[in-house]
Design an enzyme around this catalytic site. Structure first.
Site, short mmCIF file in Angstrom:
data_model
loop_
_atom_site.label_atom_id
_atom_site.label_comp_id
_atom_site.label_asym_id
_atom_site.label_seq_id
_atom_site.Cartn_x
_atom_site.Cartn_y
_atom_site.Cartn_z
N ALA A 1 0.82 -1.21 0.00
CA ALA A 1 0.00 0.00 0.00
C ALA A 1 0.86 1.26 0.00
CB ALA A 1 -0.92 -0.01 1.22
N ARG B 1 -1.92 9.21 -10.62
CA ARG B 1 -3.03 9.50 -11.54
C ARG B 1 -4.37 9.75 -10.84
NH1 ARG B 1 -3.86 5.19 -15.48
NH2 ARG B 1 -2.47 3.80 -14.34
N GLN C 1 7.88 1.63 3.84
CA GLN C 1 8.76 1.57 2.67
C GLN C 1 9.02 3.04 2.30
OE1 GLN C 1 7.12 0.45 -1.14
NE2 GLN C 1 9.05 -0.39 -1.87
N GLY D 1 9.86 -0.59 -6.05
CA GLY D 1 9.30 -1.75 -6.75
C GLY D 1 8.59 -2.71 -5.81
N THR D 2 7.77 -3.58 -6.42
CA THR D 2 6.95 -4.49 -5.62
C THR D 2 7.80 -5.49 -4.83
OG1 THR D 2 6.71 -5.80 -7.65
CG2 THR D 2 4.88 -4.35 -7.07
N TYR E 1 -2.89 -6.48 -2.41
CA TYR E 1 -2.65 -5.11 -2.86
C TYR E 1 -3.71 -4.18 -2.30
CZ TYR E 1 0.61 -7.57 -5.73
OH TYR E 1 1.65 -8.35 -6.12
N TYR F 1 -40.79 20.14 15.17
CA TYR F 1 -39.48 19.73 15.68
C TYR F 1 -39.69 19.09 17.05
CZ TYR F 1 -34.95 19.63 17.85
OH TYR F 1 -33.84 19.19 18.50
#
Ligand code: UD1
Ligand code: CA
Length: 459
Positions: free
Chosen positions: A11, A17, A75, A80-81, A102, A366
């Site tokens: 994660a 994007r 991390q 990279g994975t 993931y 009310y």
């Protein structure tokens, strides 16, 4: 002895994007962060530990999911994975089986993961693959002449022939920790993206005589990740469609399954009918034969059987009894409890109040911090004045009371059972049971009185 399962959820990705300041895995699907969906699927497998590898917006992610029982692994730099999984490895037991999930692939099903884990072993790495008509940017599964998986090649590193392969890597895999640790330590980043690819462990496993067993998901949506707002919206629709189908298969009538959203958990009795544009949030239960009209928002409520919720109401944290009539245009706020056969009509707001069986408040009222007895009739425009500018006070209305229109009940105040309150009264003191109480200036008529005339401006 069964092998202990440890799950590593990746994660740390930035989610460039998404064009957002919110970390990607905290964007919501069906009212919950993407990561919370993955965590739920992970927990269902009863692992000994769930490790979440976080990076971008890490503090926000940890804070948002503080209640989750997970081991947070940082991390700092996304290399990279393979590098990401490696960060968790020092904390993984050698004897464990490791399953990689993931944080941005939220629709993975527990059954699919169970199937995957079931085929992993000492000398078997389990890999979830899928056959796609358009394999896009997914890693390609390369098989040898005998049909055995020999390696995975990333799209950017693939030859034309490899790129044509339609069997892709979903990323989900399970492998014995002791071997995984060794493979990850041996990864190199001499590839098109300069990254440590998790996928490179496949060729290492094969070289070591480990078998690669593959499984496929039941549904392709299980492997779809979220990289953009468009993909987030697509997965939201898929998920809502699946929930709608599930409810209809149990007998719930949905006037239009495409205009219906469950952001939480909805349970329904028999013969429930739900019209269009209804949003359910949190935990909602609907009893037998409940009818929900169009354009309602219902959050954390239980609704008794045979109750009808007319259009355009907002209900939150309330317990609604059987055979009630709510709305149209009613607002029921937290800590409200309605007994059976209660009517709450248009432009009525009820907050933190209990209402007894058969009582009705049909128009423009009310009712807050109030306890209403049975068979009470609250006239149009009645207000409980529960707030003195500093503190809230309670109003108690006994059984069988009739409150005339446009009354103001100034709390703390008690209206005795069977009392009648005259229209337009401002009630500040206890109204005795069984009597008519009213505060009203006497009506006078001035005979012969004339309206003033406009002065003549020409003079
Ligand atoms: C990866 C696979 C690819 C597969 C695809 C499926 C590798 C090298 N490739 O590619 O074969 O078809 O997933 O979607 O594994 N992440 C980290 N830290 C990192 C890098 C990534 O936590 O340093 C996380 C990302 O947040 C994301 C996941 O890992 O959740 C996948 O990373 P991503 O960069 O999207 O991998 P792909 O290039 O899509
Ligand atoms: Ca991806």
């Amino acid at each position: 002895m069964p092998v202990p399962l440890e799950i590593v959820i990746l994660a740390a990705g930035l989610g460039k994007r998404m064009y957002s300041d919110t970390p990607k895995v905290l964007h919501q699907l069906a009212g919950r962060p993407l990561l919370a969906h993955v965590l739920a699927s992970a927990q269902a497998l009863q692992p000994t530990v769930v490790h979440v590898v976080y990076g971008h917006g890490g503090e926000q992610v940890r804070k948002n999911l503080a209640a989750a029982k997970v081991n947070w692994v940082q991390q700092a730099e996304q290399k990279g994975t393979g590098h990401a999984v490696a960060q968790a490895m020092p904390q993984v037991a050698d004897a464990a089986l490791v399953l990689v999930l993931y944080g941005d692939v939220p629709l993975i099903r527990t059954e699919t993961l169970q199937n995957l884990i079931a085929c992993a072993g000492d000398k078997t790495l389990a890999l979830l693959t899928a056959e796609l008509p358009d394999p896009g940017s997914y890693g390609r599964i390369i098989r040898d002449a005998a049909g055995q998986v020999s390696r995975i090649v990333e799209r950017k590193d693939a030859s034309a022939a490899e790129a044509a392969v339609r069997e892709v890597n979903t990323g989900f895999m399970a492998a014995p920790a002791i071997r995984l640790k060794k493979w990850l330590a041996a990864l190199r980043n001499n590839n098109a993206q300069g990254e440590y690819y998790l996928t490179d462990i496949i060729a290492m496993a094969v070289a070591e005589g480990v078998t690669i067993a593959t499984r496929v998901p039941q549904d392709l949506s299980e492997i779809f990740g979220v990289n953009s707002k468009q993909e987030l919206a697509q997965l939201e629709r898929i998920h809502q469609q699946q929930q709608a189908q599930q409810l209809m298969s149990q007998g719930v009538t949905l006037r239009d399954p495409a205009r219906f959203d469950v952001r939480g958990e909805l349970t329904c009795g028999r013969d429930v009918v739900i019209d269009v544009n209804v949003i359910f949030e949190g935990k909602v239960s609907l009893g037998d034969r409940v009818q929900v009209g169009p354009n309602n928002v219902i959050r954390d409520c239980s609704v008794g059987s045979d109750t009808v919720i007319h259009p355009n109401c907002v209900l939150e944290q309330a317990i609604i009894g059987a055979d009630c009539r709510i709305g149209p245009f009613a607002r029921i706020r937290p800590e409200t409890k309605l007994a059976a056969h209660v009517h709450v009509g248009n432009f009525v707001e009820v907050k933190k109040s209990e209402v007894g069986e058969g009582s009705k408040m049909n128009h423009l009222s009310y009712i807050g911090d109030t306890s209403v007895g049975r068979d009470v009739n609250i006239g149009a425009g009645t207000i409980t004045c529960n707030y003195d500018g500093a503190n809230k006070h309670r109003t108690v209305i006994g059984d069988n009371v009739f409150v005339g229109s446009n009354a103001a009940l100034v709390a703390p105040v008690t209206i005795g059972a069977g009392a009648t309150i005259g229209a337009g009264s401002v009630i500040t003191k206890a109204a005795p049971a069984g009597e008519l109480t009213l505060t009203r200036a006497p009506q006078v008529t001035k005979p012969g009185w004339k309206r003033p005339l406009k002065k003549n401006k020409d003079k």
